[in-house]
Design a protein around this motif. Structure first.
Motif: not given
Length: 211
Positions: A9-12, A33-35, A44-47, A49-53
């Motif tokens: 995921t990318i956070v910007d 890239v899943v989000g 934080l909300s995504y994490l 409910n979803n796996k992120v490497d």
């Protein structure tokens, strides 16, 4: 979906940066890239409910700074690898990010080859920096360059006890002084070393061989 792909995921705070990174990474065989998210609350909300490497994380976000967000994520999702991707070049921000659990720090002007290499090494458990960041952290810090502050005998005593992690109350009892007097010494030390807090004070004193 291939199991060996890194769910990324990318956070910007800039959507155009997120889209640009998605385009850059879409041809990488080992990355999916899943989000893309523009705030700390969203990732934080995504994490939950979803796996992120892997998270590529900016420092500047509308609701929280990336250093604090990194610490929050790592406290709950230990196995998630976080790489800071930012325009901030302050040495203190770089070091604090690593201290807060980031596996590396890259500037946004890094090449795709450099990003690719840093991701590969970070996933292996290494701490990684882009070339430009390596140059920043290898320079002497402001505290190393400035002259040693002149300390009184009492200030040296207080500094040594502060470095041991003792509270003003405890230090006051050991030196037969009031906690308020110890707090005054702490403030004077922070001013003399031109630092912001106790952690920076201890680091500066160590760099100048005063501890």
């Amino acid at each position: 979906m291939q199991k060996d792909k890194l769910l990324t995921t990318i956070v910007d705070d800039h959507p155009i940066v997120i889209e640009g990174l998605k385009m850059l990474l879409q041809h990488e065989a080992n990355i999916q890239v899943v989000g893309g998210f523009c705030s700390g609350a969203e990732i934080l909300s995504y994490l939950r409910n979803n796996k992120v490497d892997l998270i590529l994380l900016d420092i500047t976000l509308p609701d929280i700074n990336g250093m604090d967000l990194c610490q929050l994520i790592k406290s709950e999702w230990v196995s998630t690898t976080i790489l800071i991707l930012s325009n901030h070049t302050e040495r203190s921000i770089i070091l604090q990010s690593i201290q807060n659990g980031a596996s590396g720090y890259l500037l946004k002007n890094s090449s795709i080859q450099e990003l690719r290499q840093c991701i590969a090494e970070a996933i292996q458990g290494n701490i990684v920096y882009s070339r430009a960041v390596m140059e920043i952290i290898s320079r002497p810090s402001k505290n190393q360059l400035q002259e040693r502050p002149q300390l009184t005998r009492r200030e040296k005593q207080v500094l040594a006890l502060v470095a041991e992690g003792k509270t003003s109350q405890t230090i006051g009892q050991e030196l037969f002084l009031s906690p308020l007097t110890i707090d005054t010494h702490r403030k004077n030390l922070i001013q003399k070393f031109n630092v912001k807090n106790m952690a920076e004070l201890i680091m500066a004193a160590s760099q100048q061989n005063l501890l």
